[in-house]
Design an enzyme around this catalytic site. Sequence first.
Site, short mmCIF file in Angstrom:
data_model
loop_
_atom_site.label_atom_id
_atom_site.label_comp_id
_atom_site.label_asym_id
_atom_site.label_seq_id
_atom_site.Cartn_x
_atom_site.Cartn_y
_atom_site.Cartn_z
N ASN A 76 -21.50 11.68 -9.10
CA ASN A 76 -21.05 10.81 -8.01
C ASN A 76 -20.41 11.64 -6.90
OD1 ASN A 76 -21.66 8.12 -8.95
ND2 ASN A 76 -20.11 8.41 -10.52
N LYS A 105 -21.36 26.46 -3.74
CA LYS A 105 -20.93 27.06 -4.99
C LYS A 105 -21.45 26.18 -6.12
CE LYS A 105 -18.37 30.43 -6.73
NZ LYS A 105 -16.91 30.44 -6.50
N HIS A 106 -22.18 26.78 -7.05
CA HIS A 106 -22.76 26.05 -8.18
C HIS A 106 -23.56 24.84 -7.71
CE1 HIS A 106 -20.80 28.62 -11.03
NE2 HIS A 106 -19.61 28.39 -10.50
N HIS A 160 -28.88 14.28 -9.16
CA HIS A 160 -28.43 14.64 -10.50
C HIS A 160 -28.83 16.07 -10.87
CE1 HIS A 160 -28.37 10.16 -10.82
NE2 HIS A 160 -27.23 10.46 -11.43
#
Length: 536
Positions: free
Chosen positions: A430, A287-288, A536
């Site tokens: 993180n 999800k996302h 990231h």
Amino acid sequence: MEKDPIMTDPNLRRASRALISVSDKTGVVEFARALAGHGIELVSTGGTRKTLSDAGLKVLDVSELTGFPEMMDGRVKTLHPSVHGGLLGIRANASHAEAMRAHNIRPIDLLVVNLYPFEETVARGADFADCIENIDIGGPAMIRAASKNHDDVAVLVDSSDYAAVLEELAKLGGTTLALRRRLAAKAYARTAAYDAAISNWFAGQLGEDAPDYRALGGKLIEKLRYGENPHQSASFYRTPETRFGVSTARQAQGKQLSYNNINDTDAAYECVAEFDPKRTAACAIIKHANPCGVAEGYSLVDAYQKALACDSVSAFGGIVALNRTLDADAARAITEIFTEVIIAPDATPEAIAIVGAKKNLRLLLAGGLPDPRATGLYAKTVAGGLLVQSRDNAVVDGMDLKTVTKRAPTNAELRDLRFAFRIAKHVKSNTIVYAKDSATVGIGAGQMSRIDSARIAARKAQDAAEALGLKEPATKGSVVASDAFFPFADGLLVAVEAGATAVIQPGGSMRDDEVIKAADDHGIAMVTTGVRHFRH
């Protein structure tokens, strides 16, 4: 009397001669026959000329045009003033016209060229010499010449454009400036993508990870409805890289993919590819672009149910990726809740039929799994620049795990530690991942501090326990993975409080001794990988 469209539009251009030289001969005979039907003389080279001639078409060999034979194994055939003068000569320029007459150069009004199959040659694993021989020289030179002179010349590099040219020839007797400009723009983009493929392959052959110039290119797969948000435009392109995934997939079912669907599905498939299908069935729910549940199982349905149990709330409207052929049992289970996309290497006919009952659910069959160990490039844009790095192809099975605490992990803990670190590689930093019995039980993603990720993951596990009616969260007796080192012991202590009994992390912090002491004080086993998985 109806007016001649050529006389009413000064930018229309009749065609009297076409030069055709293609490696991909899809539709070329039919196209050439239609050109001949419009009274256009055909000029061609080598294999293309033979193909057209064998089809009964009258074709002038390019050597008859230039007065020179093809030579040097076909390396030299179109690099001649009779060709480039015919392409570059500006028809309305008196001095150009005089030069063409003086040197007996006839205009070439249509150029049909697709390039030597360099990308395909690389993709099939050809040796260095073979790849070099499949670098086209004359083709790009002619394409660029014709594109520059698009006021007078139409250039085609893609068989999908044959119909548009024939339509204008039939309706107008010539080509419009608008069409010629569109074709020229496409032609320059094609040669740019071609050169990008060559330059990146060459850099790889030389082991250069930072060449002075870096070019990236691709071919349009489809224009998307919009980007991440409705006010953003977006398109999907295929690069020369041969890697199984969304770009290789056959969409067997469902509505058009969105930008976010493609991005999330790629993340899901790369994650599930960490698991060898010969060893175990595996499922990743995304999800996302973050995993909300990943698990191994004795079957796909078992893996899916274990993955779903991690966070069934987030899984709603998510992406499901599988590492084996989708079967009927897994298809039935997955379609019980709203899912955006299912991606798998393949699917059984029965599974396809089951998914087919959900008309909006997309089913993608990728044809294989991407190799998590394969090299490749990853790029993203920044203001005025392009960041390029090698793909994170580090795999935990290849890492030297070191026990740094007094207690070593048990075999069961070590198995789950490896599993958890596989997942941490695919979670935004993180990252904290709790795992138990080869399934995620809590995931904390994308937080500004590692302690927050540890807390969120533990909270997620508590929520999942309540949803499943369990007495305690599955983090009790779990292991925990961190994508980067613990800068302080606080994040580790949150994991201990959540019930983790073993930890895997890269190590390398200035406070490693403090973190290791905290683990020893609580009887926790800790192993370090020496490899970080920032994402990231």
